[in-house]
Design a protein around this motif. Structure first.
Motif, PDB file in Angstrom:
ATOM      1  N   TRP A  14      -8.956 -31.314 -26.912  1.00  0.00           N
ATOM      2  CA  TRP A  14      -8.598 -31.983 -28.165  1.00  0.00           C
ATOM      3  C   TRP A  14      -7.633 -33.148 -27.928  1.00  0.00           C
ATOM      4  CZ3 TRP A  14     -11.362 -31.950 -32.229  1.00  0.00           C
ATOM      5  CH2 TRP A  14     -12.083 -30.822 -32.609  1.00  0.00           C
ATOM      6  N   ALA A  15      -6.754 -33.014 -26.957  1.00  0.00           N
ATOM      7  CA  ALA A  15      -5.826 -34.111 -26.650  1.00  0.00           C
ATOM      8  C   ALA A  15      -6.585 -35.334 -26.135  1.00  0.00           C
ATOM      9  CB  ALA A  15      -4.798 -33.659 -25.614  1.00  0.00           C
TER      10      ALA A  15
ATOM     11  N   GLY B  57      -8.643 -36.797 -29.040  1.00  0.00           N
ATOM     12  CA  GLY B  57      -7.780 -37.502 -29.988  1.00  0.00           C
ATOM     13  C   GLY B  57      -7.381 -38.879 -29.492  1.00  0.00           C
TER      14      GLY B  57
ATOM     15  N   ALA C 129     -10.379 -41.219 -29.838  1.00  0.00           N
ATOM     16  CA  ALA C 129     -10.547 -41.625 -31.235  1.00  0.00           C
ATOM     17  C   ALA C 129      -9.496 -42.645 -31.641  1.00  0.00           C
ATOM     18  CB  ALA C 129     -10.474 -40.391 -32.132  1.00  0.00           C
ATOM     19  N   LEU C 130      -8.287 -42.493 -31.127  1.00  0.00           N
ATOM     20  CA  LEU C 130      -7.218 -43.445 -31.421  1.00  0.00           C
ATOM     21  C   LEU C 130      -7.565 -44.838 -30.898  1.00  0.00           C
ATOM     22  CD1 LEU C 130      -4.368 -43.820 -32.603  1.00  0.00           C
ATOM     23  CD2 LEU C 130      -3.461 -43.240 -30.327  1.00  0.00           C
TER      24      LEU C 130
END
Length: 274
Positions: free
Chosen positions: A105-106, A109, A112-113
């Motif tokens: 997930w890190a 994320g 996506a950022l």
């Protein structure tokens, strides 16, 4: 008293005719010389071939301009960062938490950022989007299997497929480097039939990519099967940017020595009817 038939008057007429003929011949010769000088001057100004040194300098400048498009084609420094940092975040987070889901997930994320940041700046999201897709696939596989090394499996398979595609394109005389750079340089595909020297350069550059990028799966796949996540993760990050930079540098050097691109003709759009 003139012995010429008709006396002095006839003699004067003959002399006048001779003078006129001589003047006409002289005028015609001067006009021809003037026309020749004019044509020669025009040719020297516009149609005369360039000085060999100037022509070579122009050729090198055109080749360098085309070679400089290599970095642009692969997303520049920003594109390389977008593709490399998520893998680094994954291995760092996994070492801290020892949880595959948290690390996945890190990384997802962060990818996506990158996409959001590019959208906010109205930049192209091609490389960021491809990065987030690869990270999402790797994260999904790793979370399903519970094995951290599976996060890197899609990337490894992609490297293998990419190298195969490069090799096939070179063998088919459609080298992928030329296909990618042609639209950027404005030559499109003129290099295939109109510029054999450039076709040879693109083929050579494509084979260079096969060799350089093929080293990654050769090194990393054996590590994947050892389940040594730390070594696999850190080497994956270490082998992210350097081989890519090397392949781009080799391509740049090859294209510097290649003939300049022949621009593809652009059809003028018809003016709208009034």
């Amino acid at each position: 008293m003139s012995n010429h038939p008709g006396g002095d008057a006839a003699a004067r007429i003959d002399l006048d005719a001779a003078d006129v003929a001589a003047w006409q011949a002289s005028a015609a010769e001067e006009a021809a010389d003037g026309l020749a000088r004019t044509i020669e001057g025009t040719a020297s100004a516009a149609d005369r071939p360039l000085d060999p040194e100037a022509a070579e300098a122009a050729r090198k400048a055109a080749s360098k301009e085309a070679a400089d498009t290599v970095l642009q084609a692969f997303g520049g420094v920003r594109g390389m960062i977008d593709m490399t940092l998520p893998g680094l975040v994954f291995i760092v987070t996994y070492n801290i938490t020892h949880q595959v889901s948290a690390a996945a997930w890190a990384a997802l994320g962060l990818s996506a950022l990158f996409v959001v940041a590019r959208l906010a700046r109205r930049e192209t999201i091609q490389h960021a989007f491809s990065g987030v897709f690869g990270v999402a696939l790797g994260a999904w596989i790793a979370m399903k299997s519970g094995k951290a090394e599976d996060f890197y499996l899609p990337g490894l398979l992609w490297n293998v497929g990419y190298c195969i595609a490069l090799a096939v394109s070179a063998l088919a005389r459609w080298p992928m480097i030329g296909v990618m750079l042609g639209p950027i340089t404005g030559e499109m595909f003129t290099w295939r039939k109109e510029n054999p020297g450039r076709l040879a350069a693109y083929t050579k550059a494509t084979w260079a990519w096969v060799v350089i990028m093929g080293l990654k799966p050769v090194i990393l796949f054996p590590l994947y099967f050892t389940h040594n996540v730390n070594l696999l993760g850190w080497l994956k990050v270490a082998l992210g940017i350097p081989p890519l930079l090397l392949a781009m540098y080799v391509t740049w050097q090859i294209l510097l020595k290649a003939p300049p691109p022949i621009k593809a003709p652009v059809d003028d759009e018809e003016e709208p009817a009034k």
